[in-house]
Design a protein around this motif. Sequence first.
Motif, PDB file in Angstrom:
ATOM      1  N   PHE A   1       0.822  -1.196   0.000  1.00  0.00           N
ATOM      2  CA  PHE A   1       0.000   0.000   0.000  1.00  0.00           C
ATOM      3  C   PHE A   1       0.862   1.254   0.000  1.00  0.00           C
ATOM      4  N   SER A   2       0.312   2.317  -0.580  1.00  0.00           N
ATOM      5  CA  SER A   2       0.944   3.623  -0.516  1.00  0.00           C
ATOM      6  C   SER A   2      -0.155   4.666  -0.355  1.00  0.00           C
ATOM      7  N   TYR A   3       0.253   5.863   0.055  1.00  0.00           N
ATOM      8  CA  TYR A   3      -0.708   6.931   0.301  1.00  0.00           C
ATOM      9  C   TYR A   3      -0.637   7.942  -0.828  1.00  0.00           C
ATOM     10  N   HIS A   4      -1.788   8.246  -1.398  1.00  0.00           N
ATOM     11  CA  HIS A   4      -1.872   9.254  -2.454  1.00  0.00           C
ATOM     12  C   HIS A   4      -2.380  10.533  -1.804  1.00  0.00           C
ATOM     13  N   ARG A   5      -1.459  11.470  -1.557  1.00  0.00           N
ATOM     14  CA  ARG A   5      -1.801  12.661  -0.784  1.00  0.00           C
ATOM     15  C   ARG A   5      -2.842  13.539  -1.466  1.00  0.00           C
ATOM     16  N   ARG A   6      -2.761  13.677  -2.761  1.00  0.00           N
ATOM     17  CA  ARG A   6      -3.700  14.564  -3.459  1.00  0.00           C
ATOM     18  C   ARG A   6      -5.136  14.072  -3.292  1.00  0.00           C
ATOM     19  N   GLY A   7      -5.349  12.781  -3.496  1.00  0.00           N
ATOM     20  CA  GLY A   7      -6.696  12.230  -3.369  1.00  0.00           C
ATOM     21  C   GLY A   7      -7.025  11.761  -1.970  1.00  0.00           C
ATOM     22  N   LYS A   8      -6.045  11.842  -1.070  1.00  0.00           N
ATOM     23  CA  LYS A   8      -6.194  11.364   0.307  1.00  0.00           C
ATOM     24  C   LYS A   8      -6.722   9.934   0.329  1.00  0.00           C
ATOM     25  N   GLN A   9      -6.136   9.115  -0.514  1.00  0.00           N
ATOM     26  CA  GLN A   9      -6.523   7.708  -0.624  1.00  0.00           C
ATOM     27  C   GLN A   9      -5.317   6.821  -0.342  1.00  0.00           C
ATOM     28  N   VAL A  10      -5.584   5.667   0.204  1.00  0.00           N
ATOM     29  CA  VAL A  10      -4.579   4.619   0.320  1.00  0.00           C
ATOM     30  C   VAL A  10      -4.812   3.717  -0.882  1.00  0.00           C
ATOM     31  N   ILE A  11      -3.732   3.450  -1.624  1.00  0.00           N
ATOM     32  CA  ILE A  11      -3.889   2.690  -2.861  1.00  0.00           C
ATOM     33  C   ILE A  11      -2.972   1.472  -2.866  1.00  0.00           C
ATOM     34  N   ALA A  12      -3.398   0.460  -3.609  1.00  0.00           N
ATOM     35  CA  ALA A  12      -2.590  -0.745  -3.795  1.00  0.00           C
ATOM     36  C   ALA A  12      -2.969  -1.369  -5.125  1.00  0.00           C
ATOM     37  N   THR A  13      -1.990  -2.000  -5.748  1.00  0.00           N
ATOM     38  CA  THR A  13      -2.225  -2.772  -6.963  1.00  0.00           C
ATOM     39  C   THR A  13      -1.869  -4.218  -6.659  1.00  0.00           C
ATOM     40  N   PHE A  14      -2.814  -5.105  -6.900  1.00  0.00           N
ATOM     41  CA  PHE A  14      -2.607  -6.532  -6.669  1.00  0.00           C
ATOM     42  C   PHE A  14      -2.620  -7.266  -7.996  1.00  0.00           C
ATOM     43  N   THR A  15      -1.816  -8.297  -8.083  1.00  0.00           N
ATOM     44  CA  THR A  15      -1.957  -9.191  -9.229  1.00  0.00           C
ATOM     45  C   THR A  15      -3.290  -9.929  -9.059  1.00  0.00           C
ATOM     46  N   GLY A  16      -3.749 -10.542 -10.121  1.00  0.00           N
ATOM     47  CA  GLY A  16      -4.978 -11.314 -10.037  1.00  0.00           C
ATOM     48  C   GLY A  16      -4.889 -12.406  -8.987  1.00  0.00           C
ATOM     49  N   PHE A  17      -3.736 -13.081  -8.931  1.00  0.00           N
ATOM     50  CA  PHE A  17      -3.538 -14.141  -7.945  1.00  0.00           C
ATOM     51  C   PHE A  17      -3.610 -13.585  -6.529  1.00  0.00           C
ATOM     52  N   GLU A  18      -2.911 -12.449  -6.281  1.00  0.00           N
ATOM     53  CA  GLU A  18      -2.900 -11.856  -4.946  1.00  0.00           C
ATOM     54  C   GLU A  18      -4.302 -11.430  -4.513  1.00  0.00           C
ATOM     55  N   ALA A  19      -5.033 -10.791  -5.420  1.00  0.00           N
ATOM     56  CA  ALA A  19      -6.387 -10.338  -5.095  1.00  0.00           C
ATOM     57  C   ALA A  19      -7.288 -11.523  -4.780  1.00  0.00           C
ATOM     58  N   ASP A  20      -7.171 -12.580  -5.566  1.00  0.00           N
ATOM     59  CA  ASP A  20      -8.002 -13.765  -5.332  1.00  0.00           C
ATOM     60  C   ASP A  20      -7.619 -14.445  -4.018  1.00  0.00           C
ATOM     61  N   LEU A  21      -6.322 -14.494  -3.714  1.00  0.00           N
ATOM     62  CA  LEU A  21      -5.860 -15.079  -2.455  1.00  0.00           C
ATOM     63  C   LEU A  21      -6.380 -14.270  -1.271  1.00  0.00           C
ATOM     64  N   LEU A  22      -6.293 -12.957  -1.369  1.00  0.00           N
ATOM     65  CA  LEU A  22      -6.768 -12.098  -0.295  1.00  0.00           C
ATOM     66  C   LEU A  22      -8.271 -12.269  -0.089  1.00  0.00           C
ATOM     67  N   ARG A  23      -9.006 -12.349  -1.172  1.00  0.00           N
ATOM     68  CA  ARG A  23     -10.454 -12.569  -1.077  1.00  0.00           C
ATOM     69  C   ARG A  23     -10.737 -13.929  -0.432  1.00  0.00           C
ATOM     70  N   SER A  24      -9.980 -14.944  -0.793  1.00  0.00           N
ATOM     71  CA  SER A  24     -10.172 -16.273  -0.220  1.00  0.00           C
ATOM     72  C   SER A  24      -9.889 -16.279   1.279  1.00  0.00           C
ATOM     73  N   LEU A  25      -8.800 -15.645   1.705  1.00  0.00           N
ATOM     74  CA  LEU A  25      -8.463 -15.592   3.129  1.00  0.00           C
ATOM     75  C   LEU A  25      -9.545 -14.867   3.916  1.00  0.00           C
ATOM     76  N   ALA A  26     -10.001 -13.743   3.388  1.00  0.00           N
ATOM     77  CA  ALA A  26     -11.069 -12.990   4.058  1.00  0.00           C
ATOM     78  C   ALA A  26     -12.351 -13.811   4.104  1.00  0.00           C
ATOM     79  N   GLY A  27     -12.647 -14.515   3.024  1.00  0.00           N
ATOM     80  CA  GLY A  27     -13.843 -15.353   2.979  1.00  0.00           C
ATOM     81  C   GLY A  27     -13.797 -16.488   3.989  1.00  0.00           C
TER      82      GLY A  27
END
Length: 195
Positions: free
Chosen positions: A4-30
């Motif tokens: 994760f990183s912080y985008h000061r202009r938009g005051k957002q925390v942002i992250a880019t996940f690979t498809g595998f990482e996003a699916d793994l994270l969704r599975s763990l949360a599920g």
Amino acid sequence: MGGFSYHRRGKQVIATFTGFEADLLRSLAGQLVELLRNEAAAPSESQDPLEAMFDFSGPTTEPDDPVLARLFPTAYREDEEAAAEFRRFTEGALRDGKANAAATIIDTLEEAGLPPELTEDGLVIDVELDHDEAETWLRSFTDIRLALATRLGIEEGDEDYWDSLPEEEQVAQVYGIYQWMGVLQETLVDALWGE
């Protein structure tokens, strides 16, 4: 593996996940949501909503599942009666909060475009979180890491053992997921409160 990183202009925390990482994270949360909701006592469908708000008939004993026992430790080890009363009044709401936080991860990933889109760099999904959403993710990351550590039997100071395992062993791969969750947790903390 970014983080994760912080985008000061938009005051957002942002992250880019690979498809595998996003699916793994969704599975763990599920899996966490399933554990929390399946072990909880189901509310009566005929129960009045106002009555449900004041229903303090929650569990009074420590959960049998080691992960749940770690997520909901006994408050008063020296006083069984006080511990039972504390658990009865608090565990239901705590379970709901943890399950809702994990469900937020799933919902956010799906809203961000899971399944991921194909770019020049492969399948990716971009996530943007406001401060409150980021804190919710952070709480859930803590719960997921505690669950993984409990299932693996990780103890303080045993890093050499885990690092010595052959990468092809399944337990070593799960330990790698535990470490990855730690990186996500650390970069999210930095994005929220770092300089």
